[in-house]
Design an enzyme around this catalytic site. Structure first.
Site, PDB file in Angstrom:
ATOM      1  CD1 TRP A  18      -2.037  -2.134   2.002  1.00  0.00           C
ATOM      2  CD2 TRP A  18      -2.943  -1.318  -0.056  1.00  0.00           C
ATOM      3  NE1 TRP A  18      -3.079  -3.091   1.742  1.00  0.00           N
ATOM      4  CE2 TRP A  18      -3.675  -2.593   0.345  1.00  0.00           C
ATOM      5  CE3 TRP A  18      -3.193  -0.743  -1.242  1.00  0.00           C
ATOM      6  CZ2 TRP A  18      -4.585  -2.999  -0.339  1.00  0.00           C
ATOM      7  CZ3 TRP A  18      -4.284  -1.205  -1.975  1.00  0.00           C
ATOM      8  CH2 TRP A  18      -4.944  -2.503  -1.452  1.00  0.00           C
ATOM      9  CG  ASP A  20      -3.469   3.713   4.213  1.00  0.00           C
ATOM     10  OD1 ASP A  20      -4.336   3.575   4.654  1.00  0.00           O
ATOM     11  OD2 ASP A  20      -3.054   3.140   3.219  1.00  0.00           O
ATOM     12  CE  LYS A  35      -8.759  -3.519   3.728  1.00  0.00           C
ATOM     13  NZ  LYS A  35      -7.681  -2.559   3.348  1.00  0.00           N
TER      14      LYS A  35
HETATM   15  C1  LIG Z   1      -7.399  -2.075   1.986  1.00  0.00           C
HETATM   16  C2  LIG Z   1      -6.218  -1.124   2.140  1.00  0.00           C
HETATM   17  C3  LIG Z   1      -6.038  -0.075   1.230  1.00  0.00           C
HETATM   18  C4  LIG Z   1      -6.830  -0.107  -0.088  1.00  0.00           C
HETATM   19  O1  LIG Z   1      -8.144   0.532   0.332  1.00  0.00           O
HETATM   20  P1  LIG Z   1      -9.333   0.711  -0.883  1.00  0.00           P
HETATM   21  O2  LIG Z   1     -10.433   1.444  -0.123  1.00  0.00           O
HETATM   22  O3  LIG Z   1      -9.780  -0.537  -1.231  1.00  0.00           O
HETATM   23  O4  LIG Z   1      -8.627   1.615  -1.843  1.00  0.00           O
HETATM   24  C5  LIG Z   1      -5.098   0.801   1.259  1.00  0.00           C
HETATM   25  N1  LIG Z   1      -4.184   0.834   2.479  1.00  0.00           N
HETATM   26  C6  LIG Z   1      -4.436  -0.037   3.367  1.00  0.00           C
HETATM   27  C7  LIG Z   1      -3.407  -0.003   4.705  1.00  0.00           C
HETATM   28  C8  LIG Z   1      -5.389  -1.066   3.327  1.00  0.00           C
HETATM   29  O5  LIG Z   1      -5.510  -2.003   4.205  1.00  0.00           O
END
Ligand SMILES: *Cc1c(COP(=O)(O)O)cnc(C)c1O
Length: 357
Positions: A99, A166, A190
């Protein structure tokens, strides 16, 4: 059979969230209409949006001067939206996994990116330490929880420049000192809501400084000014997020949730470390994620990977296969996963050890 849901995302949500949302899909707030067929400008939905923003601020103790946004596009759209709004001449990134790499790739479209440290040399199984954050960069970007590799930065870093994080997969899992961050974002699927809504916690005074023309929808200012109602927000996921926030509040908030998360993670890591058939993917205890617990078959037992997977399936466990890029197993232990499911996995690992040693 009762299912134990270890999926990494979309993933388990509180039963309360599912039930309340199912109810609102049929009859929303006593309107006699479905949540899916009512204006986002109706007073009933405006109240949902406002309460969700307020509860975010309450639960995370967000200081004054920050806004909470609910946007579309997923965390992946933020990878580009962040440099669009914050990049002037140079940005700094910490590379801790797939990511992070995707975020770096987007930032590079805007100019110089200083990758201050990377754990790619060991397939991202640790968090780099002892790096220097360049003071002449516009911001420093980190991924606090690396969903795929099971590493996590569990402390709030001190950054001399605006810190951007993030937190897709660890938001609401532990207390966070929001004042140390300029921007926190993540996909909600998540630990918060169904897929479709992206949360952004943003310090209001960091926007508007890039000197760049920004398309309206990509400009944070648009969404700060309109309270995430510039265009139609993802109504159903925002409603579901509100239910999860209420559930968090009614269950002791983040501090209480964190205690349970630490307990769940410790129990499972202890069993992985003890059990002769398995070993943890992340060795350094401080770097081990509370939310995504990755493990593989120990040396000499690799042939038992498929049999163990089938064994857990027979016990009602779903979603424990590791990410396709790393293999092995990954048990995601998000807030809504009950302690009982962790216990069931541990029992299964012990039984499997007895059968095979
Ligand atoms: C799942 C995830 C993403 C991607 O998220 P989307 O909403 O599918 O774009 C980005 N960063 C992390 C740490 C993730 O776990």
């Amino acid at each position: 059979m009762k299912k134990h849901n270890f999926y990494a995302g979309p993933s388990i949500l509180p039963e309360f969230t599912i039930e309340q949302t199912a109810e609102a899909v049929k009859d929303f707030a006593g309107t006699g209409l479905s949540l899916m067929e009512i204006s986002h400008r109706s007073k009933e939905f405006v109240a949902v949006m406002e309460e969700a923003q307020q509860l975010f601020k309450y639960l995370l103790h967000i200081p004054d001067g920050y806004s909470v946004l609910f946007l579309g596009g997923g965390a992946s759209t933020q990878f580009a939206m962040i440099p669009f709004n914050l990049f002037k001449k140079k940005a700094a990134y910490l590379n801790t996994g797939a990511w992070s790499k995707k975020a770096i790739k987007e930032a590079k479209l805007f100019g110089e990116v200083d990758v201050v440290a990377s754990s790619e040399d060991k397939l991202f199984n640790y968090i780099p330490k002892n790096y220097t954050i360049p003071e002449d960069a516009d911001y420093f970007h980190i991924t606090t929880n690396n969903t795929i590799y099971g590493t996590e930065i569990k402390e709030d870093l001190n950054s001399p420049i605006p810190l951007v994080a993030d937190m897709s997969s660890d938001i609401f899992s532990r207390p966070v000192d929001v004042s140390k961050y300029a921007l926190i974002y993540g996909g909600a699927q998540k630990n918060l809501a169904p897929a479709g809504v992206t949360f952004v916690i943003i310090k209001n005074d960091i926007v508007g400084q890039s000197g760049r023309e920004i398309p309206t929808m990509m400009n944070y200012q648009t969404h700060i000014d309109k309270g995430s109602m510039f265009n139609t927000p993802p109504v159903l996921p925002v409603f579901a997020a509100l239910q999860t926030l209420k559930w968090l509040k009614n269950n002791g908030g983040i501090e209480k949730m964190n205690k349970v998360n630490v307990r769940k993670a410790n129990l499972l890591y202890d069993e992985i470390d003890r059990n002769q058939l398995f070993r943890a993917a992340v060795v350094e205890p401080n770097d081990r994620s509370l939310m995504n617990i990755c493990f593989v078959m120990n040396q000499g037992y690799e042939n038992l990977e498929k049999p163990f997977f089938d064994f857990t399936t027979g016990r009602g466990m779903v979603g424990i296969k590791g990410h396709r890029s790393v293999g092995g197993f990954r048990a995601s232990t998000y807030n809504a996963l009950p302690l009982e499911s962790v216990g069931a996995l541990i029992d299964t690992m012990q039984e499997f050890e007895k059968k095979n040693l």
